[in-house]
Design a protein around this motif. Structure first.
Motif, PDB file in Angstrom:
ATOM      1  N   ALA A   1      51.120  19.859 -22.162  1.00 56.38           N
ATOM      2  CA  ALA A   1      51.227  18.417 -22.447  1.00 56.38           C
ATOM      3  C   ALA A   1      52.455  17.832 -21.780  1.00 56.38           C
ATOM      4  O   ALA A   1      53.193  17.041 -22.379  1.00 56.38           O
ATOM      5  N   GLY A   2      52.681  18.217 -20.532  1.00 53.15           N
ATOM      6  CA  GLY A   2      53.777  17.650 -19.762  1.00 53.15           C
ATOM      7  C   GLY A   2      53.334  16.394 -19.031  1.00 53.15           C
ATOM      8  O   GLY A   2      52.398  15.715 -19.447  1.00 53.15           O
ATOM      9  N   ALA A   3      53.983  16.113 -17.912  1.00 52.44           N
ATOM     10  CA  ALA A   3      53.717  14.866 -17.195  1.00 52.44           C
ATOM     11  C   ALA A   3      52.274  14.773 -16.724  1.00 52.44           C
ATOM     12  O   ALA A   3      51.640  13.716 -16.826  1.00 52.44           O
ATOM     13  N   VAL A   4      51.710  15.877 -16.226  1.00 47.64           N
ATOM     14  CA  VAL A   4      50.326  15.864 -15.753  1.00 47.64           C
ATOM     15  C   VAL A   4      49.344  15.872 -16.915  1.00 47.64           C
ATOM     16  O   VAL A   4      48.392  15.087 -16.965  1.00 47.64           O
ATOM     17  N   GLY A   5      49.566  16.759 -17.867  1.00 48.25           N
ATOM     18  CA  GLY A   5      48.676  16.835 -19.020  1.00 48.25           C
ATOM     19  C   GLY A   5      48.585  15.530 -19.776  1.00 48.25           C
ATOM     20  O   GLY A   5      47.509  15.147 -20.264  1.00 48.25           O
ATOM     21  N   CYS A   6      49.699  14.815 -19.856  1.00 51.20           N
ATOM     22  CA  CYS A   6      49.711  13.554 -20.610  1.00 51.20           C
ATOM     23  C   CYS A   6      48.820  12.497 -19.962  1.00 51.20           C
ATOM     24  O   CYS A   6      48.244  11.663 -20.660  1.00 51.20           O
ATOM     25  N   TYR A   7      48.718  12.507 -18.634  1.00 52.68           N
ATOM     26  CA  TYR A   7      47.818  11.561 -17.980  1.00 52.68           C
ATOM     27  C   TYR A   7      46.382  11.790 -18.431  1.00 52.68           C
ATOM     28  O   TYR A   7      45.654  10.844 -18.758  1.00 52.68           O
ATOM     29  N   LEU A   8      45.966  13.040 -18.470  1.00 56.00           N
ATOM     30  CA  LEU A   8      44.597  13.365 -18.876  1.00 56.00           C
ATOM     31  C   LEU A   8      44.383  13.119 -20.362  1.00 56.00           C
ATOM     32  O   LEU A   8      43.326  12.635 -20.780  1.00 56.00           O
ATOM     33  N   ILE A   9      45.390  13.437 -21.160  1.00 51.46           N
ATOM     34  CA  ILE A   9      45.293  13.203 -22.600  1.00 51.46           C
ATOM     35  C   ILE A   9      45.143  11.709 -22.878  1.00 51.46           C
ATOM     36  O   ILE A   9      44.273  11.285 -23.649  1.00 51.46           O
ATOM     37  N   ALA A  10      45.970  10.891 -22.235  1.00 51.87           N
ATOM     38  CA  ALA A  10      45.901   9.448 -22.451  1.00 51.87           C
ATOM     39  C   ALA A  10      44.564   8.883 -22.003  1.00 51.87           C
ATOM     40  O   ALA A  10      44.013   7.970 -22.634  1.00 51.87           O
ATOM     41  N   GLY A  11      44.022   9.420 -20.912  1.00 52.63           N
ATOM     42  CA  GLY A  11      42.760   8.909 -20.390  1.00 52.63           C
ATOM     43  C   GLY A  11      41.545   9.327 -21.185  1.00 52.63           C
ATOM     44  O   GLY A  11      40.579   8.560 -21.305  1.00 52.63           O
ATOM     45  N   LEU A  12      41.573  10.535 -21.773  1.00 44.68           N
ATOM     46  CA  LEU A  12      40.406  11.057 -22.477  1.00 44.68           C
ATOM     47  C   LEU A  12      40.417  10.769 -23.973  1.00 44.68           C
ATOM     48  O   LEU A  12      39.359  10.767 -24.610  1.00 44.68           O
ATOM     49  N   ALA A  13      41.586  10.541 -24.551  1.00 37.68           N
ATOM     50  CA  ALA A  13      41.678  10.368 -26.005  1.00 37.68           C
ATOM     51  C   ALA A  13      40.791   9.252 -26.543  1.00 37.68           C
ATOM     52  O   ALA A  13      40.093   9.447 -27.553  1.00 37.68           O
TER      53      ALA A  13
ATOM     54  N   GLY B   1      39.713   6.772 -19.168  1.00 38.97           N
ATOM     55  CA  GLY B   1      40.872   6.266 -18.445  1.00 38.97           C
ATOM     56  C   GLY B   1      41.327   7.172 -17.330  1.00 38.97           C
ATOM     57  O   GLY B   1      42.406   6.966 -16.758  1.00 38.97           O
ATOM     58  N   VAL B   2      40.529   8.175 -16.973  1.00 35.93           N
ATOM     59  CA  VAL B   2      40.894   9.124 -15.923  1.00 35.93           C
ATOM     60  C   VAL B   2      40.230   8.722 -14.611  1.00 35.93           C
ATOM     61  O   VAL B   2      39.001   8.611 -14.535  1.00 35.93           O
ATOM     62  N   ARG B   3      41.022   8.488 -13.610  1.00 33.38           N
ATOM     63  CA  ARG B   3      40.464   8.257 -12.277  1.00 33.38           C
ATOM     64  C   ARG B   3      40.107   9.599 -11.657  1.00 33.38           C
ATOM     65  O   ARG B   3      40.835  10.584 -11.814  1.00 33.38           O
ATOM     66  N   PHE B   4      38.981   9.649 -10.934  1.00 31.96           N
ATOM     67  CA  PHE B   4      38.543  10.931 -10.412  1.00 31.96           C
ATOM     68  C   PHE B   4      37.811  10.758  -9.090  1.00 31.96           C
ATOM     69  O   PHE B   4      37.315   9.688  -8.755  1.00 31.96           O
ATOM     70  N   HIS B   5      37.747  11.869  -8.356  1.00 37.01           N
ATOM     71  CA  HIS B   5      37.071  11.913  -7.058  1.00 37.01           C
ATOM     72  C   HIS B   5      36.368  13.259  -6.954  1.00 37.01           C
ATOM     73  O   HIS B   5      36.992  14.306  -7.155  1.00 37.01           O
ATOM     74  N   ILE B   6      35.087  13.244  -6.646  1.00 37.55           N
ATOM     75  CA  ILE B   6      34.347  14.475  -6.403  1.00 37.55           C
ATOM     76  C   ILE B   6      34.521  14.842  -4.941  1.00 37.55           C
ATOM     77  O   ILE B   6      34.288  14.021  -4.051  1.00 37.55           O
ATOM     78  N   SER B   7      34.958  16.073  -4.678  1.00 37.61           N
ATOM     79  CA  SER B   7      35.243  16.494  -3.309  1.00 37.61           C
ATOM     80  C   SER B   7      34.304  17.619  -2.899  1.00 37.61           C
ATOM     81  O   SER B   7      34.140  18.602  -3.630  1.00 37.61           O
ATOM     82  N   GLU B   8      33.701  17.481  -1.728  1.00 36.22           N
ATOM     83  CA  GLU B   8      32.875  18.547  -1.173  1.00 36.22           C
ATOM     84  C   GLU B   8      33.701  19.484  -0.290  1.00 36.22           C
ATOM     85  O   GLU B   8      33.155  20.422   0.294  1.00 36.22           O
ATOM     86  N   ASP B   9      35.013  19.241  -0.211  1.00 37.12           N
ATOM     87  CA  ASP B   9      35.916  20.118   0.544  1.00 37.12           C
ATOM     88  C   ASP B   9      37.206  20.261  -0.248  1.00 37.12           C
ATOM     89  O   ASP B   9      38.298  19.971   0.237  1.00 37.12           O
TER      90      ASP B   9
ATOM     91  N   ALA C   1      28.433  17.519 -12.143  1.00 38.01           N
ATOM     92  CA  ALA C   1      27.796  16.381 -12.810  1.00 38.01           C
ATOM     93  C   ALA C   1      28.316  16.212 -14.236  1.00 38.01           C
ATOM     94  O   ALA C   1      28.535  15.087 -14.706  1.00 38.01           O
ATOM     95  N   ALA C   2      28.534  17.332 -14.941  1.00 37.18           N
ATOM     96  CA  ALA C   2      29.012  17.257 -16.321  1.00 37.18           C
ATOM     97  C   ALA C   2      30.427  16.699 -16.390  1.00 37.18           C
ATOM     98  O   ALA C   2      30.753  15.880 -17.265  1.00 37.18           O
ATOM     99  N   ILE C   3      31.288  17.110 -15.447  1.00 35.22           N
ATOM    100  CA  ILE C   3      32.664  16.598 -15.436  1.00 35.22           C
ATOM    101  C   ILE C   3      32.678  15.137 -15.015  1.00 35.22           C
ATOM    102  O   ILE C   3      33.447  14.318 -15.551  1.00 35.22           O
ATOM    103  N   GLU C   4      31.825  14.781 -14.065  1.00 41.98           N
ATOM    104  CA  GLU C   4      31.701  13.371 -13.676  1.00 41.98           C
ATOM    105  C   GLU C   4      31.305  12.519 -14.874  1.00 41.98           C
ATOM    106  O   GLU C   4      31.874  11.448 -15.108  1.00 41.98           O
ATOM    107  N   ASN C   5      30.344  12.986 -15.652  1.00 44.71           N
ATOM    108  CA  ASN C   5      29.911  12.252 -16.832  1.00 44.71           C
ATOM    109  C   ASN C   5      31.034  12.122 -17.844  1.00 44.71           C
ATOM    110  O   ASN C   5      31.192  11.083 -18.496  1.00 44.71           O
ATOM    111  N   LEU C   6      31.845  13.169 -17.979  1.00 43.95           N
ATOM    112  CA  LEU C   6      32.983  13.120 -18.899  1.00 43.95           C
ATOM    113  C   LEU C   6      33.993  12.066 -18.476  1.00 43.95           C
ATOM    114  O   LEU C   6      34.463  11.268 -19.296  1.00 43.95           O
TER     115      LEU C   6
END
Length: 323
Positions: A26-38, A183-191, A173-178
């Protein structure tokens, strides 16, 4: 018609949804995901902690962008079988976290390591099996001060993820749906492997020179010497990446995608030294030097950066101080 085991697995999980998410770190990176998913997951977002740290997090929560956030905190044993485990610990804590990771993961758990570096997936996968790993990385400029974490959501690029083979699997697909409608910005990468190595080069070339010199981001603009150190550190990463079959020569050396970043900005390695914390230089130059030796690729600039930052850590620890 013959259906392969992989195709059969895809069909079986076609409509699989991620309902429970555990976050380890739950540091600087974890907090971004926590804030976005909560807001989306509520009690189905589990922060992993044990002992006194668990009690503190349950009592105090987290302060993210000056907002107090209450948490559902679970031990690794209590979080067994989470649909998705996000690992966001510091590199120096990864080996010590493997037991907890193993306790959380069951047959169906997907694991994303959003740590910096290029080897955390293999370290975790060696313990629990690579079939659980979804390759990922995160681009965020965040700062931790005490128990408070701050980031600017408007300029945060967020999480990049994908399968190592580039396939658009049911897990993607499951993570994209999540992440959709969160509040999490995301990008699906094929590389995704190239993305991970390109960010690794960026971190080494932009984190380490300013940490050694003790300057803000403007030093790269104002000093040809600072920029030369940065370039030579990056060139060594490019050479090692090529030796493992990943070509990042055409990737931009230091792009902030048009964002306005203060010339006083201090990245994570310098933030750690400022706060007298140990850095993640072992994950940066440490891993690169080790890979270089294995592959016969010279990495003298990274070897020197590793030694200097390790010496600064020892000075911060009070091991020597002769001012």
């Amino acid at each position: 018609m013959i259906i392969s085991n992989q195709q059969d697995n895809e069909m079986e999980h076609l409509n699989k949804r991620i309902q429970t998410v555990a976050v380890l770190g739950a540091g600087a990176v974890g907090c971004y995901l926590i804030a976005g998913l909560a807001p989306k997951l509520g009690e189905n977002l589990w922060i992993i902690a044990e002992g006194s740290r668990k009690e503190r997090l349950k009592k105090e929560g987290l302060t993210i962008n000056d907002r107090q956030l209450s948490l559902c905190v679970k031990t690794p044993q209590e979080a067994k079988g989470a649909d998705l485990l996000i690992v966001a610990v510091k590199y120096g804590s990864l080996e010590g976290s493997l037991d907890a990771i193993e306790q959380i993961v069951d047959d169906e758990t997907i694991v994303m390591s959003v740590m910096n570096g290029v080897d955390s997936e293999e370290i975790i996968g060696h313990r629990i099996g690579m079939q659980h790993m979804m390759y990922s990385m995160i681009k965020i400029a965040s700062e931790r001060t005490g128990h408070c974490v701050r980031f600017n959501p408007e300029v945060t690029e967020g999480v990049y993820f994908g399968e190592a083979d580039g396939s658009l699997s049911w897990r993607v697909a499951a993570i994209e749906n999540l992440f959709n409608d969160s509040g999490v910005r995301f990008h699906i990468s094929e590389d995704i492997l190239k993305k991970i190595w390109a960010k690794y080069a960026l971190n080494i070339s932009m984190n380490l020179p300013q940490a050694i010199i003790g300057c803000g981001l403007g030093g790269y603009r104002d000093s040809a010497y600072v920029m030369d150190i940065s370039t030579k550190l990056k060139d060594e990463v490019v050479a090692v990446a090529l030796a493992v079959g990943i070509d990042i020569r055409e990737e931009k050396a230091a792009s902030f995608d048009g964002r306005t970043v203060s010339p006083k900005a201090r990245f994570s390695t310098l933030q750690d030294l400022d706060a007298k914390r140990h850095t993640e230089v072992d994950m940066f130059s440490g891993v690169l030097v080790r890979l270089g030796k294995q592959l016969g690729i010279p990495t003298p600039y990274n070897a020197l950066a590793l030694d200097i930052i390790k010496a600064l850590e020892e000075k911060n620890d009070g091991r020597f101080d002769y001012q």
